[in-house]
Design a protein around this motif. Sequence first.
Motif, PDB file in Angstrom:
ATOM      1  N   LEU A   1       0.834  -1.203   0.000  1.00 35.73           N
ATOM      2  CA  LEU A   1       0.000   0.000   0.000  1.00 35.73           C
ATOM      3  C   LEU A   1       0.869   1.254   0.000  1.00 35.73           C
ATOM      4  O   LEU A   1       0.611   2.220  -0.737  1.00 35.73           O
ATOM      5  CB  LEU A   1      -0.927  -0.021   1.221  1.00 35.73           C
ATOM      6  N   THR A   2       1.912   1.217   0.821  1.00 35.91           N
ATOM      7  CA  THR A   2       2.824   2.363   0.855  1.00 35.91           C
ATOM      8  C   THR A   2       3.506   2.566  -0.494  1.00 35.91           C
ATOM      9  O   THR A   2       3.641   3.701  -0.976  1.00 35.91           O
ATOM     10  CB  THR A   2       3.889   2.154   1.942  1.00 35.91           C
ATOM     11  N   GLY A   3       3.938   1.435  -1.113  1.00 40.34           N
ATOM     12  CA  GLY A   3       4.571   1.540  -2.427  1.00 40.34           C
ATOM     13  C   GLY A   3       3.625   2.101  -3.473  1.00 40.34           C
ATOM     14  O   GLY A   3       4.012   2.927  -4.303  1.00 40.34           O
ATOM     15  N   GLY A   4       2.340   1.646  -3.442  1.00 40.77           N
ATOM     16  CA  GLY A   4       1.364   2.177  -4.388  1.00 40.77           C
ATOM     17  C   GLY A   4       1.144   3.667  -4.205  1.00 40.77           C
ATOM     18  O   GLY A   4       1.076   4.427  -5.193  1.00 40.77           O
ATOM     19  N   VAL A   5       1.043   4.091  -2.943  1.00 40.01           N
ATOM     20  CA  VAL A   5       0.859   5.518  -2.670  1.00 40.01           C
ATOM     21  C   VAL A   5       2.087   6.308  -3.132  1.00 40.01           C
ATOM     22  O   VAL A   5       1.957   7.389  -3.743  1.00 40.01           O
ATOM     23  CB  VAL A   5       0.590   5.746  -1.168  1.00 40.01           C
ATOM     24  N   LEU A   6       3.288   5.766  -2.863  1.00 40.60           N
ATOM     25  CA  LEU A   6       4.507   6.464  -3.272  1.00 40.60           C
ATOM     26  C   LEU A   6       4.614   6.560  -4.791  1.00 40.60           C
ATOM     27  O   LEU A   6       5.044   7.582  -5.333  1.00 40.60           O
ATOM     28  CB  LEU A   6       5.735   5.754  -2.698  1.00 40.60           C
ATOM     29  N   ILE A   7       4.224   5.476  -5.501  1.00 38.60           N
ATOM     30  CA  ILE A   7       4.271   5.519  -6.957  1.00 38.60           C
ATOM     31  C   ILE A   7       3.272   6.535  -7.494  1.00 38.60           C
ATOM     32  O   ILE A   7       3.552   7.271  -8.446  1.00 38.60           O
ATOM     33  CB  ILE A   7       4.015   4.115  -7.540  1.00 38.60           C
ATOM     34  N   ALA A   8       2.069   6.570  -6.883  1.00 34.44           N
ATOM     35  CA  ALA A   8       1.082   7.566  -7.304  1.00 34.44           C
ATOM     36  C   ALA A   8       1.611   8.982  -7.076  1.00 34.44           C
ATOM     37  O   ALA A   8       1.478   9.862  -7.942  1.00 34.44           O
ATOM     38  CB  ALA A   8      -0.226   7.352  -6.548  1.00 34.44           C
ATOM     39  N   LEU A   9       2.222   9.195  -5.901  1.00 34.17           N
ATOM     40  CA  LEU A   9       2.810  10.507  -5.633  1.00 34.17           C
ATOM     41  C   LEU A   9       3.959  10.799  -6.598  1.00 34.17           C
ATOM     42  O   LEU A   9       4.150  11.942  -7.022  1.00 34.17           O
ATOM     43  CB  LEU A   9       3.314  10.574  -4.187  1.00 34.17           C
ATOM     44  N   LEU A  10       4.727   9.754  -6.925  1.00 31.82           N
ATOM     45  CA  LEU A  10       5.827   9.923  -7.875  1.00 31.82           C
ATOM     46  C   LEU A  10       5.302  10.314  -9.248  1.00 31.82           C
ATOM     47  O   LEU A  10       5.863  11.192  -9.914  1.00 31.82           O
ATOM     48  CB  LEU A  10       6.645   8.629  -7.957  1.00 31.82           C
ATOM     49  N   LEU A  11       4.213   9.652  -9.690  1.00 29.60           N
ATOM     50  CA  LEU A  11       3.611  10.010 -10.970  1.00 29.60           C
ATOM     51  C   LEU A  11       3.144  11.462 -10.970  1.00 29.60           C
ATOM     52  O   LEU A  11       3.354  12.205 -11.940  1.00 29.60           O
ATOM     53  CB  LEU A  11       2.432   9.080 -11.273  1.00 29.60           C
ATOM     54  N   ALA A  12       2.493  11.833  -9.862  1.00 26.13           N
ATOM     55  CA  ALA A  12       2.013  13.218  -9.769  1.00 26.13           C
ATOM     56  C   ALA A  12       3.181  14.206  -9.785  1.00 26.13           C
ATOM     57  O   ALA A  12       3.134  15.237 -10.468  1.00 26.13           O
ATOM     58  CB  ALA A  12       1.174  13.392  -8.506  1.00 26.13           C
ATOM     59  N   SER A  13       4.243  13.882  -9.031  1.00 25.69           N
ATOM     60  CA  SER A  13       5.392  14.791  -8.980  1.00 25.69           C
ATOM     61  C   SER A  13       6.118  14.849 -10.325  1.00 25.69           C
ATOM     62  O   SER A  13       6.582  15.915 -10.745  1.00 25.69           O
ATOM     63  CB  SER A  13       6.363  14.355  -7.873  1.00 25.69           C
ATOM     64  N   LEU A  14       6.202  13.686 -11.034  1.00 22.65           N
ATOM     65  CA  LEU A  14       6.829  13.687 -12.349  1.00 22.65           C
ATOM     66  C   LEU A  14       6.007  14.512 -13.336  1.00 22.65           C
ATOM     67  O   LEU A  14       6.562  15.261 -14.157  1.00 22.65           O
ATOM     68  CB  LEU A  14       6.981  12.248 -12.869  1.00 22.65           C
ATOM     69  N   GLY A  15       4.668  14.348 -13.258  1.00 30.37           N
ATOM     70  CA  GLY A  15       3.822  15.148 -14.127  1.00 30.37           C
ATOM     71  C   GLY A  15       3.993  16.634 -13.884  1.00 30.37           C
ATOM     72  O   GLY A  15       4.048  17.436 -14.832  1.00 30.37           O
ATOM     73  N   TRP A  16       4.109  16.998 -12.608  1.00 29.85           N
ATOM     74  CA  TRP A  16       4.304  18.407 -12.280  1.00 29.85           C
ATOM     75  C   TRP A  16       5.698  18.887 -12.703  1.00 29.85           C
ATOM     76  O   TRP A  16       5.852  19.984 -13.244  1.00 29.85           O
ATOM     77  CB  TRP A  16       4.105  18.615 -10.780  1.00 29.85           C
ATOM     78  N   ALA A  17       6.713  18.055 -12.448  1.00 30.55           N
ATOM     79  CA  ALA A  17       8.091  18.454 -12.766  1.00 30.55           C
ATOM     80  C   ALA A  17       8.324  18.530 -14.276  1.00 30.55           C
ATOM     81  O   ALA A  17       9.092  19.377 -14.754  1.00 30.55           O
ATOM     82  CB  ALA A  17       9.080  17.478 -12.131  1.00 30.55           C
ATOM     83  N   LEU A  18       7.669  17.630 -15.036  1.00 31.77           N
ATOM     84  CA  LEU A  18       7.875  17.601 -16.484  1.00 31.77           C
ATOM     85  C   LEU A  18       6.880  18.474 -17.240  1.00 31.77           C
ATOM     86  O   LEU A  18       6.883  18.477 -18.477  1.00 31.77           O
ATOM     87  CB  LEU A  18       7.779  16.158 -16.998  1.00 31.77           C
ATOM     88  N   LYS A  19       6.047  19.175 -16.512  1.00 30.61           N
ATOM     89  CA  LYS A  19       5.046  20.012 -17.172  1.00 30.61           C
ATOM     90  C   LYS A  19       5.679  21.052 -18.091  1.00 30.61           C
ATOM     91  O   LYS A  19       5.174  21.296 -19.199  1.00 30.61           O
ATOM     92  CB  LYS A  19       4.175  20.691 -16.112  1.00 30.61           C
ATOM     93  N   PRO A  20       6.782  21.713 -17.704  1.00 28.85           N
ATOM     94  CA  PRO A  20       7.419  22.655 -18.644  1.00 28.85           C
ATOM     95  C   PRO A  20       7.867  21.995 -19.942  1.00 28.85           C
ATOM     96  O   PRO A  20       7.744  22.590 -21.016  1.00 28.85           O
ATOM     97  CB  PRO A  20       8.611  23.193 -17.843  1.00 28.85           C
ATOM     98  N   LEU A  21       8.390  20.749 -19.859  1.00 25.31           N
ATOM     99  CA  LEU A  21       8.810  20.057 -21.080  1.00 25.31           C
ATOM    100  C   LEU A  21       7.606  19.720 -21.950  1.00 25.31           C
ATOM    101  O   LEU A  21       7.690  19.785 -23.192  1.00 25.31           O
ATOM    102  CB  LEU A  21       9.581  18.786 -20.715  1.00 25.31           C
ATOM    103  N   GLN A  22       6.491  19.340 -21.319  1.00 23.42           N
ATOM    104  CA  GLN A  22       5.275  19.090 -22.087  1.00 23.42           C
ATOM    105  C   GLN A  22       4.804  20.371 -22.776  1.00 23.42           C
ATOM    106  O   GLN A  22       4.326  20.344 -23.911  1.00 23.42           O
ATOM    107  CB  GLN A  22       4.188  18.536 -21.168  1.00 23.42           C
ATOM    108  N   ARG A  23       4.951  21.475 -22.078  1.00 30.41           N
ATOM    109  CA  ARG A  23       4.565  22.758 -22.673  1.00 30.41           C
ATOM    110  C   ARG A  23       5.463  23.095 -23.862  1.00 30.41           C
ATOM    111  O   ARG A  23       4.989  23.585 -24.899  1.00 30.41           O
ATOM    112  CB  ARG A  23       4.674  23.836 -21.601  1.00 30.41           C
TER     113      ARG A  23
END
Length: 467
Positions: free
Chosen positions: A188-210
């Motif tokens: 459960l902790t790993g799933g939550v961390l991966i979800a948070l990681l996905l969210a953080s990657l999406g936020w961090a890579l948002k400028p590149l997507q732009r």
Amino acid sequence: MYSLRRRLLTTATILLLLFLGGMTFALNRAFEDSVLSNAEDNLRNQILLLIANIDVVEDELIVPNALPEPRFAQMDSSLFAQISRSSSVQENGINSKSHSSTPSPVLWRSPSLLDMQLPIMDSPVGVFSFTKQFDWRDQPASFATSLTLEWQTNDGVLPLTVSVAEHSSNYTKRLRRYQRQVSFGLLLTGGVLIALLLASLGWALKPLQRVTRQVAQIEAGDRERFDEDYPIEVSSLTRNLNQLLNFDEQRIIRQKEVLGNLAHSLKTPIAVLKGLKYSGDVSEDAQRQLETMQSIIDYQLQSASTVGRRRFAKPVEIATSTRQMVNTLQKLHADKRIDCELDITDDVLFFGDQGDWMELCGNLLDNAFKWTSNRVQVRVRNLESDELDVVSSGRKNIELTVTDDGIGIDDELKATIAERGVRLDSQTPGHGLGLHIVKGIVEAYSGELSITDPLEHSGTCFTVVLR
């Protein structure tokens, strides 16, 4: 082609799984050691309680019927006890072992053993001996602890071995339950961390997507420059790209201005030379050389002015200009009554310079009208990248097909013209200087030029694909 997001996510997931796997192993190992220690302490306490309740009178062991631990008296119990005469004897203050073939008599065993007997587990005097894999008869795996002691009596020393065993199933159940809880919790902790990681990657890579979106918009001609309000790590890239776009546009403008000035400068001297009167024997040769010079200058200027393929070129609507060229050529060749079939829609776009398209299409149409008998077919369409089996930037490519029913072109000349990298510097009767310009534009756009014979009639079919 790999994805930066997928690479980061894969790396982080692998590291997370390794970390969680190591944590799972460490926690399970620590709890297992705790369970074993708990079992060992419990069996030691049972031995001490049992010793506290027994007595020896005239070499006879006396054990009360009611013991502090009621499980010893239960028939279906998982706790067992046994007292036997130890094979360790003391002679002159020195411990020695009797022969192992001499059986040690059992002095007492708990009612929970029924007719069974625990294996004799001799241990050093006064030292607890713990065994975590204790298999006996058909009983489940058990933990066992034994203690050898020397009981002082009036007649001397009586060596006794007190053994206590307990089924390990209760401890194993606790261990399995703990392992399931730990595994579930860490998953459960790993799933939550991966979800948070996905969210953080999406936020961090948002400028590149732009940046990616703006690249597509520039390629489609919907915008001219990149924005500059990017993070520090990306702003240098977009700023340099904007400078590159500015430089490219300025270079093309300057190139066209220089070539225009050169053409204007050469136009007057050649016109003057043409207007001069030459003697009869050189007049014809002079005029021929001046015409050749004019053709060479026109060709070289046109080749040099070709803009070529640009990554961020704006799309150009070419349907109107193509129709105008066809109408003009029909008027010029009105005496031939040429039937021209034009297949082009208003949504066809060319990602390049308008002048390049006019030269390319105009030369092919001019050759077709010049050498056709009475029929010309022209088709212009956009191609998707999968039709070309190439990796595309997302923009559509363009295909131009011009077919006439004239005398055709020799097969040897077709192969020479279509071969990439071959330079044709001499004019060829019928299809000459115009094809040089066409070939140069096609190469500038990394395109393909093919010359075939139409299936339904004689003539020539030119097919050009520009990327």
